[in-house]
Write a protein that holds these residues in place. Structure first.
Motif, PDB file in Angstrom:
ATOM      1  N   ALA A 410       5.547   4.930   6.625  1.00 22.20           N
ATOM      2  CA  ALA A 410       6.032   5.933   7.563  1.00 22.20           C
ATOM      3  C   ALA A 410       6.429   7.166   6.772  1.00 22.20           C
ATOM      4  O   ALA A 410       6.871   7.058   5.617  1.00 22.20           O
ATOM      5  CB  ALA A 410       7.231   5.400   8.343  1.00 22.20           C
ATOM      6  N   LYS A 411       6.263   8.321   7.371  1.00 21.45           N
ATOM      7  CA  LYS A 411       6.650   9.545   6.690  1.00 21.45           C
ATOM      8  C   LYS A 411       8.124   9.468   6.297  1.00 21.45           C
ATOM      9  O   LYS A 411       8.987   9.286   7.154  1.00 21.45           O
ATOM     10  CB  LYS A 411       6.424  10.745   7.593  1.00 21.45           C
ATOM     11  CG  LYS A 411       6.828  12.076   6.968  1.00 21.45           C
ATOM     12  CD  LYS A 411       6.681  13.215   7.967  1.00 21.45           C
ATOM     13  CE  LYS A 411       7.120  14.551   7.373  1.00 21.45           C
ATOM     14  NZ  LYS A 411       7.026  15.647   8.369  1.00 21.45           N
ATOM     15  N   PRO A 412       8.445   9.588   5.007  1.00 20.47           N
ATOM     16  CA  PRO A 412       9.856   9.544   4.612  1.00 20.47           C
ATOM     17  C   PRO A 412      10.561  10.850   4.973  1.00 20.47           C
ATOM     18  O   PRO A 412       9.915  11.863   5.257  1.00 20.47           O
ATOM     19  CB  PRO A 412       9.782   9.341   3.094  1.00 20.47           C
ATOM     20  CG  PRO A 412       8.482   9.941   2.698  1.00 20.47           C
ATOM     21  CD  PRO A 412       7.541   9.736   3.858  1.00 20.47           C
ATOM     22  N   ASP A 413      11.864  10.795   4.959  1.00 17.08           N
ATOM     23  CA  ASP A 413      12.636  11.970   5.366  1.00 17.08           C
ATOM     24  C   ASP A 413      12.340  13.189   4.493  1.00 17.08           C
ATOM     25  O   ASP A 413      12.405  14.323   4.972  1.00 17.08           O
ATOM     26  CB  ASP A 413      14.133  11.652   5.310  1.00 17.08           C
ATOM     27  CG  ASP A 413      14.538  10.628   6.360  1.00 17.08           C
ATOM     28  OD1 ASP A 413      13.806  10.478   7.364  1.00 17.08           O
ATOM     29  OD2 ASP A 413      15.570   9.951   6.178  1.00 17.08           O
ATOM     30  N   ASP A 414      12.008  12.968   3.222  1.00 16.16           N
ATOM     31  CA  ASP A 414      11.721  14.104   2.343  1.00 16.16           C
ATOM     32  C   ASP A 414      10.249  14.506   2.357  1.00 16.16           C
ATOM     33  O   ASP A 414       9.847  15.445   1.660  1.00 16.16           O
ATOM     34  CB  ASP A 414      12.176  13.819   0.909  1.00 16.16           C
ATOM     35  CG  ASP A 414      11.444  12.641   0.270  1.00 16.16           C
ATOM     36  OD1 ASP A 414      10.498  12.100   0.890  1.00 16.16           O
ATOM     37  OD2 ASP A 414      11.816  12.255  -0.858  1.00 16.16           O
ATOM     38  N   GLY A 415       9.429  13.806   3.131  1.00 12.75           N
ATOM     39  CA  GLY A 415       8.038  14.184   3.295  1.00 12.75           C
ATOM     40  C   GLY A 415       7.124  13.892   2.130  1.00 12.75           C
ATOM     41  O   GLY A 415       5.980  14.354   2.107  1.00 12.75           O
ATOM     42  N   THR A 416       7.574  13.136   1.139  1.00  6.63           N
ATOM     43  CA  THR A 416       6.742  12.849  -0.020  1.00  6.63           C
ATOM     44  C   THR A 416       5.584  11.928   0.346  1.00  6.63           C
ATOM     45  O   THR A 416       5.696  11.080   1.235  1.00  6.63           O
ATOM     46  CB  THR A 416       7.550  12.199  -1.155  1.00  6.63           C
ATOM     47  OG1 THR A 416       8.182  11.018  -0.654  1.00  6.63           O
ATOM     48  CG2 THR A 416       8.603  13.146  -1.683  1.00  6.63           C
ATOM     49  N   ALA A 417       4.484  12.092  -0.355  1.00  6.61           N
ATOM     50  CA  ALA A 417       3.319  11.246  -0.130  1.00  6.61           C
ATOM     51  C   ALA A 417       3.638   9.811  -0.522  1.00  6.61           C
ATOM     52  O   ALA A 417       4.455   9.557  -1.414  1.00  6.61           O
ATOM     53  CB  ALA A 417       2.141  11.768  -0.936  1.00  6.61           C
ATOM     54  N   GLN A 418       2.986   8.869   0.161  1.00  4.13           N
ATOM     55  CA  GLN A 418       3.167   7.444  -0.107  1.00  4.13           C
ATOM     56  C   GLN A 418       1.812   6.866  -0.501  1.00  4.13           C
ATOM     57  O   GLN A 418       0.779   7.264   0.046  1.00  4.13           O
ATOM     58  CB  GLN A 418       3.683   6.728   1.145  1.00  4.13           C
ATOM     59  CG  GLN A 418       4.954   7.323   1.729  1.00  4.13           C
ATOM     60  CD  GLN A 418       6.156   7.124   0.819  1.00  4.13           C
ATOM     61  OE1 GLN A 418       6.593   5.999   0.592  1.00  4.13           O
ATOM     62  NE2 GLN A 418       6.691   8.214   0.292  1.00  4.13           N
ATOM     63  N   SER A 419       1.804   5.930  -1.435  1.00  6.21           N
ATOM     64  CA  SER A 419       0.533   5.377  -1.879  1.00  6.21           C
ATOM     65  C   SER A 419       0.662   3.910  -2.221  1.00  6.21           C
ATOM     66  O   SER A 419       1.760   3.388  -2.451  1.00  6.21           O
ATOM     67  CB  SER A 419       0.001   6.150  -3.096  1.00  6.21           C
ATOM     68  OG  SER A 419       0.870   6.017  -4.203  1.00  6.21           O
ATOM     69  N   THR A 420      -0.481   3.260  -2.248  1.00  5.44           N
ATOM     70  CA  THR A 420      -0.553   1.850  -2.640  1.00  5.44           C
ATOM     71  C   THR A 420      -1.931   1.610  -3.241  1.00  5.44           C
ATOM     72  O   THR A 420      -2.834   2.448  -3.151  1.00  5.44           O
ATOM     73  CB  THR A 420      -0.328   0.921  -1.432  1.00  5.44           C
ATOM     74  OG1 THR A 420      -0.138  -0.407  -1.885  1.00  5.44           O
ATOM     75  CG2 THR A 420      -1.524   0.938  -0.488  1.00  5.44           C
ATOM     76  N   THR A 421      -2.093   0.424  -3.825  1.00 10.88           N
ATOM     77  CA  THR A 421      -3.396   0.000  -4.330  1.00 10.88           C
ATOM     78  C   THR A 421      -3.762  -1.307  -3.659  1.00 10.88           C
ATOM     79  O   THR A 421      -2.987  -2.268  -3.682  1.00 10.88           O
ATOM     80  CB  THR A 421      -3.370  -0.180  -5.861  1.00 10.88           C
ATOM     81  OG1 THR A 421      -3.073   1.074  -6.477  1.00 10.88           O
ATOM     82  CG2 THR A 421      -4.718  -0.681  -6.362  1.00 10.88           C
ATOM     83  N   LEU A 422      -4.926  -1.344  -3.027  1.00 16.36           N
ATOM     84  CA  LEU A 422      -5.459  -2.558  -2.434  1.00 16.36           C
ATOM     85  C   LEU A 422      -6.812  -2.817  -3.084  1.00 16.36           C
ATOM     86  O   LEU A 422      -7.734  -1.997  -2.973  1.00 16.36           O
ATOM     87  CB  LEU A 422      -5.610  -2.414  -0.926  1.00 16.36           C
ATOM     88  CG  LEU A 422      -4.320  -2.360  -0.097  1.00 16.36           C
ATOM     89  CD1 LEU A 422      -4.636  -2.113   1.378  1.00 16.36           C
ATOM     90  CD2 LEU A 422      -3.511  -3.630  -0.253  1.00 16.36           C
ATOM     91  N   GLY A 423      -6.905  -3.950  -3.771  1.00 13.24           N
ATOM     92  CA  GLY A 423      -8.118  -4.225  -4.520  1.00 13.24           C
ATOM     93  C   GLY A 423      -8.301  -3.184  -5.600  1.00 13.24           C
ATOM     94  O   GLY A 423      -7.370  -2.869  -6.344  1.00 13.24           O
TER      95      GLY A 423
END
Length: 536
Positions: A410-423
């Motif tokens: 979910a968009k964090p309060d500070d608007g920073t990008a979120q990422s993950t690695t799948l495979g």
């Protein structure tokens, strides 16, 4: 003979056909993932809870239009001990039948909330004859020996009476809900006590002086007295054990009648601090005492957080701490203001079996400032997007989330990008972007996206195979790329579509402007399949 049977079946009234038995719902777990099985297949709860006192036929009628608007498939509704047994020994289950009838008419499943000994630590929903008899149904005693406004978990008569009424409810479900309109039951609500961490009556003090129970010692590896085992949290640990044991007795008795899955919900402590035993709802299933609940209440299938914290960092911590290999994640209560609805993606992307904001009816009540001041269209529309998208593939999402890795943000309060690695692929979610172009362009000017400063936006991703991903979201830009930074990795194909009979069916391919600047999901409930690949 077959023709006769067919004619007989055709002659049965609709009500009789509706009562045909289906498999009782259950929670299953495998490899640290969980699924709620309804009608023999995984099910995703896209729910809404009505207000506390909408548990009467007329106010309940105000919920259905709201639930339909947001594409909910499940409603959470209280049934109170005071309405089931207004006179001791005389039981009235008429509201339960009204609830079943209304839910079936509106094609909704039901999660039944038992408001008995505890409702947000209070005994307000107990019958009058319980409230007025402190000798038979004792309140807790404070350190000063005064009555506390919470019933004691050590009251044997209270437990017996509460259990008897709850069993009547379960008997009614067994006999009148063979098709399992009710899919989950919550015995009690937000258990515990504020401002007094345990009962200090003489009988409770005598128990507190003894060593901790053997089952708790085995489960936690702790030994000795309550104070020796739990230190400054000893009073709270003691109350947690006995409250959980009380709820366990009720749940076990109910499941002996009809083995529906049962869960408990928590009035939360802070997500990372050590709770003040006098300030928290001592005895509730907060995240730091789940091991005590697991040991004391094996008939409880999972514990769940009631989230009204508006800080995005805290919400994510709650989701992560209740998402355990031994505990299915569900959010049975969360605020109904618009900024909360982005967390549907964060929860479902963590494999949650369900999600349900509080107060989704038009009865005229608002729990502001915990939730919205009123259910304005802007608040409801933010929930409609995730519910419509996930709802269009509800069974398939539940099945895939049980079998495959998932991720949600979910968009964090500070608007920073979120990422993950799948495979072998890195997935990055950014916020406040138009569908076309880049924020840092200077040669082509544009106004900032109006949702850029709003607390909206989220995404849920499921990994279908090594290189294929299922995506739902809104007000988000997604970028896929090789996790190792290799220049040969690329998005091969983006398809919009749905599932039919468990198989993906494409409706169109996204390309050109739709994918030149990432994959942008804004204001429509779309479902995408993204295929990655490497060129040689």
């Amino acid at each position: 003979m077959k023709l006769f049977a067919a004619l007989l079946l055709a002659a049965l009234p609709c009500a009789a056909l509706a009562q045909q038995a289906t498999p009782v719902p259950q929670i299953i777990s495998k490899n640290g993932r969980h699924a709620l099985i309804v009608d023999g297949a995984p099910f995703t709860i896209l729910g809404g809870q009505v207000n506390n006192s909408s548990n009467y036929p007329e106010p309940l009628k105000t919920a259905w239009e709201v639930l339909d608007r947001v594409h909910a498939n499940t409603v959470e509704v209280p049934i109170a001990w005071q309405q089931v047994e207004p006179v001791e020994g005389r039981f009235d289950l008429s509201f339960l039948q009204a609830l079943l009838d209304q839910a079936r008419a509106h094609d909704k499943r039901v999660i039944l909330l038992w408001f008995g000994t505890w409702k947000n630590t209070s005994f307000a929903y107990t019958p009058d004859w319980v409230k007025l008899d402190n000798a038979r149904f004792p309140r807790m005693k404070t350190r000063q020996g005064k009555d506390h406004g919470v019933l004691s978990a050590h009251g044997a008569a209270t437990l017996a009476a509460d259990t008897r009424a709850f069993v009547k409810v379960m008997e009614y479900l067994r006999d009148h809900d063979r098709q399992n309109t009710v899919i989950l039951v919550q015995p009690e609500n937000e258990t515990g006590s504020y401002r007094s961490p345990r009962d200090y009556a003489p009988a409770a003090n005598a128990l507190f002086a003894k060593p901790i129970p053997a089952a708790l010692a085995k489960a936690t590896g702790k030994r000795g007295s309550w104070s020796e085992a739990f230190g400054a949290q000893a009073d709270r640990a003691f109350n947690t054990w006995y409250v959980a044991s009380y709820v366990e007795a009720i749940a076990a008795a109910g499941k002996a009648i009809k083995p529906l899955p049962m869960y408990v919900n928590a009035a939360l402590a802070g997500p990372s601090n050590v709770p003040d035993p006098d300030g928290v709802a001592s005895g509730g299933p907060q995240q730091d005492v789940l091991d005590i609940w697991k040991a004391a209440a094996p008939h409880i299938d999972f514990a769940a957080p009631d989230i009204y914290d508006r800080a995005s960092e805290n919400v994510v911590q709650y989701l992560d701490k209740y998402n355990r290999p031994d505990n299915a994640l569900m959010v049975p209560e969360i605020g109904n203001a618009r900024e909360f609805h982005r967390y549907a993606y964060a929860a479902l992307g963590r494999g949650a079996i369900g999600y349900a904001p509080f107060g989704l009816d038009a009865s005229g009540y608002s729990n502001y400032p915990l939730g919205a001041r009123d259910l304005a269209a802007a608040d409801l529309d933010r929930l409609t997007l995730p519910y419509a998208a996930i709802g269009s593939i509800m069974r398939d999402w539940a099945r895939i989330a049980f079998e495959r890795p998932t991720w949600g943000a979910a968009k964090p309060d500070d608007g920073t990008a979120q990422s993950t690695t799948l495979g072998g692929w890195k997935i990055t979610a950014s916020w406040g972007e138009w569908q076309f172009g880049m924020k840092d362009w200077t040669w082509l000017k544009s106004e900032p996206a109006p949702w850029g400063k709003e607390p909206v936006g989220g995404v849920a991703v499921a990994q279908l195979s090594a290189d294929e991903f299922l995506v739902v979201g809104d007000h988000v830009r997604l970028n896929f790329g090789p996790a190792d930074g290799s220049p040969t990795g690329l998005v091969v194909r983006v398809e919009e579509g749905t599932f039919r009979d468990g198989k993906w069916v494409m409706s169109r391919v996204w390309n050109g402007d739709q994918t030149d600047y990432g994959i942008n999901l804004i204001d429509r409930p779309q479902v995408l399949k993204v295929t990655m690949g490497r060129y040689r």
